[in-house]
Design a protein around this motif. Structure first.
Motif, short mmCIF file in Angstrom:
data_model
loop_
_atom_site.label_atom_id
_atom_site.label_comp_id
_atom_site.label_asym_id
_atom_site.label_seq_id
_atom_site.Cartn_x
_atom_site.Cartn_y
_atom_site.Cartn_z
N LEU A 63 0.84 -1.19 0.00
CA LEU A 63 0.00 0.00 0.00
C LEU A 63 0.88 1.25 0.00
O LEU A 63 2.03 1.21 0.46
N SER A 64 0.35 2.35 -0.49
CA SER A 64 1.12 3.59 -0.51
C SER A 64 1.26 4.19 0.88
O SER A 64 2.16 4.98 1.13
N LEU A 65 0.36 3.83 1.78
CA LEU A 65 0.43 4.30 3.16
C LEU A 65 0.90 3.14 4.04
O LEU A 65 0.22 2.12 4.17
N ASP A 165 -5.73 4.52 -2.99
CA ASP A 165 -4.34 4.05 -2.94
C ASP A 165 -3.54 4.61 -4.12
O ASP A 165 -2.44 5.15 -3.96
N SER A 291 -5.02 3.18 2.37
CA SER A 291 -4.09 4.28 2.14
C SER A 291 -4.77 5.63 2.33
O SER A 291 -4.22 6.67 1.96
#
Length: 404
Positions: A63-65, A165, A291
């Motif tokens: 995930l981007s987060l 995301d 995200s």
């Protein structure tokens, strides 16, 4: 050979690649299965920058987060009218309203009657944002709105977990992440647009051209809000500026409950017969995997079974999200246990049904949807009765009896 989004198959169709492409050769088109997917309009114009792959959530395992520590709340709007008009507790709308009043623009989803689709749009005022109220259980067309996002302004953006995301990757690439508050929701998956149009056209044969559509209605209470409403009025007859202050569904020309006899759209959708392929095998956003800054949903579980006005599950993942909730005086918010927050939510990807390809071939021909259900779905349901019984027993006992 150019290295671009065209090499991916069965992606999320989030549409973010259309916004990041510097030569604007990527368009979001509906594929043969009835799902939005990116198409390269002119391969020779591709400059091989690979930005479309960089922002694509489908192209990344992670995930981007990362390393988010979620905090969970139960919440609802203090405004009784907003709480009634919204699908759940109205927290998502109140967050948008709060941020718009702080100078943000809001990018949400409305239903476009003329194009028979859900679409992202950008609003500059609370009145303009009103059409976002209510759940739309179909995939949204995001290309136009995402491409209109300005680098110089602040935005509140809501969408499915996969859209958000990819969107975070996009604004991070542009180095404007601090200008955004991102919200997603517990997502069941998106059904084929072939199903939606077959359903809608079948209804229109009874009532005439649709002018208003609602997937949820709390007239009979929150727990019995799975009702399809289609009203044959012209869309410009609806006063969107005041629609959260009035009940525009008093004269229902088509009203079908999931429970009483069973609405056909919900029979297909909630049984996962024709979701996007990635919803079966590539969704990495269940429960607390997100995200977004904030995630919302319905608190369907046993803890709130006696509450019938609508209550949101609210999960905060970032410091920015936490700051918003601290200032959100328009809502009642109470901390709850994490396991309470995901009660009744889909906790893993469903299995791809054996009838999937056969069903998608049958949809989209404007034939009676009941006929499609009777000829394809009903025989399949008979074959799966033993497994469904075991699943029910497993759920009631709280143990795993069979593998899915």
């Amino acid at each position: 050979m150019k290295n671009n989004i065209g090499k991916l198959k069965d992606c999320y169709g989030c549409g973010v690649c259309t916004a990041v492409c510097p030569v604007k050769i990527i368009n979001l088109k509906e594929n043969a299965g009835g799902f939005y997917s990116p198409q390269i309009s002119n391969e020779e114009k591709c400059i091989n920058c690979e930005l479309c792959l960089k922002v694509c959530a489908f192209n990344h395992k992670e995930l981007s987060l990362q390393n988010a520590i979620p905090k969970s709340y139960a919440g609802y709007s203090k405004n009784d009218i907003i709480r009634q008009r919204c699908s759940s507790g109205g927290v998502g709308f109140e967050i948008a309203r709060f941020l718009i009043e702080k100078g943000y623009k809001a990018c949400g989803v409305r239903y476009d009657i003329s194009n028979e689709r859900a679409e992202h749009f950008i609003a500059s005022s609370v009145e303009e944002y009103t059409p976002s109220i209510g759940s739309k259980y179909i995939q949204s067309f995001s290309q136009t709105a995402f491409s209109e996002i300005s680098r110089k302004e602040k935005y509140f953006v809501s969408g499915t977990p996969c859209q958000i995301d990819s969107f975070r990757r996009y604004i991070r690439h542009l180095k404007i992440e601090d200008n955004f508050i991102l919200l997603d929701f517990f997502c069941h998956g998106v059904p084929s647009m072939l199903l939606w149009r077959d359903y809608l056209h079948n209804v229109e044969k009874e009532i005439g051209k649709a002018g208003f559509v609602s997937w949820r209605n709390k007239t009979n209470g929150w727990h019995d809000s799975w009702n399809m409403n289609v009203d044959p009025v012209e869309s410009n007859d609806i006063d969107w500026h005041n629609s959260y202050n009035i009940n525009i569904l008093e004269k229902k020309h088509f009203y079908q409950s999931r429970w009483k006899g069973g609405d056909l759209f919900y029979k297909f959708f909630l049984s996962n017969y024709c979701l996007n392929k990635c919803c079966y095998k590539s969704c990495k956003y269940k429960c607390f995997l997100s995200s977004a800054d904030i995630r919302i949903g319905d608190l369907w579980g046993k803890t709130f079974k006696d509450e019938n006005l609508g209550t949101n599950a609210v999960i905060v993942f970032t410091e920015n999200g936490a700051k918003i909730l601290e200032q959100l005086k328009q809502c009642n918010l109470s901390p709850i246990a994490t396991n309470t927050c995901v009660e009744g939510q889909m906790k893993k990807c469903p299995s791809l049904p054996l009838i999937y390809r056969h069903l998608l071939k049958a949809l989209g021909k404007d034939e009676p949807l009941q006929k499609t259900f009777n000829h394809i779905v009903k025989p399949y349901r008979l074959l799966t009765i033993p497994k469904r019984i075991m699943n029910l027993i497993s759920y009631k006992l709280g143990i795993k009896l069979i593998s899915h």
